[in-house]
Scaffold this active site. Structure first.
Site, PDB file in Angstrom:
ATOM      1  N   LYS A 197      -2.093  13.518   4.511  1.00 19.10           N
ATOM      2  CA  LYS A 197      -2.190  14.706   3.665  1.00 19.10           C
ATOM      3  C   LYS A 197      -3.227  14.592   2.549  1.00 19.10           C
ATOM      4  CE  LYS A 197       2.483  16.385   4.196  1.00 19.10           C
ATOM      5  NZ  LYS A 197       3.799  16.499   3.569  1.00 19.10           N
ATOM      6  N   GLY A 373       1.767   2.476  -2.290  1.00 17.55           N
ATOM      7  CA  GLY A 373       1.854   3.401  -3.425  1.00 17.55           C
ATOM      8  C   GLY A 373       1.150   2.861  -4.657  1.00 17.55           C
TER       9      GLY A 373
END
Ligand code: AMP
Length: 391
Positions: A197, A373
């Site tokens: 994304k 992350g």
């Protein structure tokens, strides 16, 4: 930020936050022990210094409950194989029993505590819980880069109560690898960005626009960029609300003289399935309702050339659905190009790390981060909460 190297740890109770959040296979065996291996330099050093070593970690998402499948028991076993030393393991991470066990630890001995997230207070960064962890130690060391973007008791909260807090070798190495690449790396700096994304990597793209010389875009996120440039992407995964933003990023890149490479052809499929019919098409030939699941061969040629003259490479996100053999070619070609380049190459962990291993080039890249992350957080230009707390 203090380094553990600058502290006298002889005879001290040194509590080390590691990240042993290990992938397990269906038989509950450790599928990849890299995260344990990455902490061995620090553990060996602390042993040499005759510290009393207490390791803490989370594993998975037990949501504050005792979930036997998420026990760190298997990690203790593997660590003992890797260190050739008995690893003490206790079934909790705070409380009287743990404190008694810590008191009995001798110099050079290692104790691994049970999954921090069996207590809900770990994730909520509860200060009483952080205090209970802190009383176990004379020195707190953070060597868990992969959770350093989290504001949690064992990552940030504990530094308010531990007598001394410092960074471990892995945390230092991760930060140095990333900042050396983007701040002082050889030019041109090439960023390869792919994955699912745009939304997940929007901030990273916007931040990196400030210092990158060339962007190479792949994965599903390329679809949104292609649509913003007029391609009819048919059934492909698109973030419609970000098409305008994508167009803006392309425009900004042009204005700044940053090369922004998008696919010129695609591998499209009828369905998101491993045995689906597949075609190689130019951008204006995607059949109705078909979906783009990889970059095409012409794009691979262009990307390979663009990578060849890089001075430094930062890569985050696969070029296609590399988990399925029919759609791994783009990621494989880019991985091969990165592996044969002379550039210093740093790869964000998570899916990209897995992809690079699947493509058999893991040994040929300069550095694969242990964080997904946390690595993205750095790409976004933000200071990690763990680093701020240590400072
Ligand atoms: P990320 O975590 O954002 O790096 O995304 C990684 C995931 O993106 C992987 O699981 C890939 O299968 C997926 N991905 C890459 N390219 C595509 C694509 N064209 N369509 C759908 N998913 C994709």
């Amino acid at each position: 930020m203090k380094s553990v190297r600058d502290l006298d740890v002889f005879n001290k109770r040194v509590l080390v936050r590691v990240d042993y959040n290990l992938p397990m296979d269906e038989n509950q065996n450790i599928a990849d022990d890299n995260r344990i291996k990455a902490t061995l330099p620090l553990i060996e050093y602390l042993k040499d210094q005759k510290a009393r070593i207490i390791l803490i970690s989370h594993m998975g998402r037990p949501k504050g409950m005792r979930v036997p499948e998420l026990s760190l028991g298997p990690a203790a076993l593997r660590l003992s194989q890797l260190t050739n030393q008995k690893i003490d393991f206790i079934d909790d991470c705070v409380g009287k029993n743990v404190e008694d066990r810590v008191d009995k630890l001798r110099n050079g001995e290692i104790l691994l505590l049970e999954n921090l997230r069996f207590h809900e207070q770990e994730k909520s960064n509860d200060s009483e819980f952080a205090k209970k962890l802190a009383i176990l130690c004379d020195v707190y060391v953070n060597d868990a880069f992969a959770v350093s973007h989290r504001d949690q008791a064992s990552v940030t909260g504990i530094t308010a109560f531990a007598p001394v807090s410092a960074a471990g070798f892995l945390l230092e190495k991760e930060l140095k690898s990333y900042y050396d690449s983007v701040d002082n790396g050889e030019k041109p700096l090439v960023a390869i960005i792919g994955g699912a994304k745009v939304s997940g990597k929007l901030e990273a793209l916007q931040n990196m626009l400030k210092f990158v010389d060339k962007f190479i875009i792949g994965g599903a996120m390329a679809n949104t960029f292609l649509k913003s440039q007029g391609t009819d992407t048919k059934g492909s995964l698109i973030e419609d609300d970000l098409v305008e933003t994508a167009a803006k990023i392309v425009k900004q890149a042009k204005e700044k003289g940053v090369e922004f490479l998008l696919p010129v052809d695609l591998i499209v499929a009828e369905k998101f399935k491993k045995d689906t019919p597949v075609k190689e098409v130019d951008l204006n030939n995607i059949p109705d309702n078909w979906i783009a699941l990889d970059i095409g061969p012409k794009t691979c040629d262009i990307y390979t050339k663009a990578i060849a003259d890089a001075g430094t490479i930062v890569w985050n996100g696969p070029m296609g659905v590399f988990e399925m053999d029919k759609f791994i070619n783009g990621t494989q070609r880019v991985a091969d190009a990165v592996a044969s380049s002379k550039a210093f190459s740093i790869i964000g962990g998570g899916d990209t790390g897995l992809a690079v291993k699947k493509c058999n080039v893991a040994q040929k890249v300069s550095y694969i981060s242990t964080g997904g992350g946390a690595f993205l957080y750095l790409m976004e230009g933000k200071q990690l909460p763990a680093v701020k707390a240590l400072q």
